[in-house]
Write a protein that holds these residues in place. Structure first.
Motif, PDB file in Angstrom:
ATOM      1  N   PRO A 120     -17.684 -60.674  37.332  1.00  0.00           N
ATOM      2  CA  PRO A 120     -18.181 -59.610  38.027  1.00  0.00           C
ATOM      3  C   PRO A 120     -19.209 -58.795  36.997  1.00  0.00           C
ATOM      4  O   PRO A 120     -20.630 -58.199  37.374  1.00  0.00           O
ATOM      5  N   SER A 161     -20.233 -55.422  32.386  1.00  0.00           N
ATOM      6  CA  SER A 161     -20.688 -53.948  32.723  1.00  0.00           C
ATOM      7  C   SER A 161     -19.579 -53.737  33.731  1.00  0.00           C
ATOM      8  O   SER A 161     -18.505 -52.281  33.883  1.00  0.00           O
ATOM      9  N   ALA A 162     -19.492 -53.912  34.742  1.00  0.00           N
ATOM     10  CA  ALA A 162     -17.944 -54.306  35.708  1.00  0.00           C
ATOM     11  C   ALA A 162     -16.980 -54.427  35.563  1.00  0.00           C
ATOM     12  O   ALA A 162     -15.843 -53.269  35.887  1.00  0.00           O
ATOM     13  N   ALA A 177     -16.322 -50.916  33.132  1.00  0.00           N
ATOM     14  CA  ALA A 177     -16.140 -49.783  33.883  1.00  0.00           C
ATOM     15  C   ALA A 177     -14.522 -49.849  34.751  1.00  0.00           C
ATOM     16  O   ALA A 177     -14.220 -48.662  34.322  1.00  0.00           O
ATOM     17  N   GLY A 178     -14.496 -50.840  35.031  1.00  0.00           N
ATOM     18  CA  GLY A 178     -12.982 -51.618  35.425  1.00  0.00           C
ATOM     19  C   GLY A 178     -12.281 -51.224  34.468  1.00  0.00           C
ATOM     20  O   GLY A 178     -11.200 -50.085  35.574  1.00  0.00           O
TER      21      GLY A 178
END
Length: 222
Positions: free
Chosen positions: A41, A44-45, A48-49
């Protein structure tokens, strides 16, 4: 109890190994998806997760070992961490085992009884998970709607049952725990962002402090 100390040393030695193996087992699927199948993903994803998850459950990293240790001991913490389902399976099983044995929480004997309860719950859980995998969906789909709605109350019922078992031993501590949890829920609702972890941290550690104060008062008066 020298035998118990040697037992704990062996538990810690093998527990560390199993925790490392468990960590690799958890990371293996995403590593395979990323480096073998090429599904990623993006950093950055992932960040963030991770931040989102830590903000919700990061407090449990501190509160669970402290609050669970008097009940299940060192061995129980290793088993509970690896097997999961602490609140809805492991802790109720440990509390029931300790209460049935007649020993007290916080003692070496009580920790052993709690460990036995957790170990049994793991095997029982595996059995029911397998049964649910093969039969659960068909069974649940044919249950009446009012029954399926009641299933959502299982976790609150378990929380209430465990709370009740300890509340009868110190009703003052129980009342304080309910009040501080209620107050923190209202405070956190007014704060920006998802700060729900504060409810757990503040409720657990302030309740421990109050219980400790009450115990010291009882010891002074006795």
């Amino acid at each position: 109890m020298e035998t118990y100390k040697n037992y704990v040393k062996d538990v810690v030695k093998f527990g560390r190994i199993t925790m490392i193996l468990g960590m690799f087992a958890v990371l293996l699927p995403p590593f395979l998806m990323t480096f073998v199948f090429g599904f990623n993903p993006g950093i950055s994803a992932i960040i963030a997760g991770a931040i989102s998850q830590i903000s919700v459950s990061g407090a449990f990293y501190f509160s669970e070992p402290i609050s669970y240790y008097p009940i299940i001991g060192t061995t129980g913490l290793y088993i509970e961490t690896l097997s999961g389902n602490a609140v809805n399976m492991r802790i109720p099983a440990a509390v029931t085992a300790i209460e049935s044995s007649g020993y007290r929480s916080g003692t070496d004997e009580g920790s052993l009884m709690g460990t036995i309860g957790i170990a049994v719950s793991v095997y029982v859980g595996i059995f029911f998970v397998l049964a649910a995998t093969f039969l659960g969906q068909t069974l649940i789909a044919n249950l009446p709607e009012n029954v399926t709605r009641m299933l959502t109350l299982i976790i609150p019922a378990l929380y209430g049952g465990i709370f009740g078992q300890f509340a009868v031993k110190s009703y003052k501590t129980a009342i304080f725990a309910l009040c501080i949890a209620f107050v923190m829920t209202k405070i956190v609702a007014l704060l920006p962002g998802n700060m729900s972890f504060l409810i757990t941290l503040v409720s657990v550690f302030t309740t421990i402090a109050v219980a400790k104060t009450q115990l010291e008062t009882i010891n002074k008066n006795s």
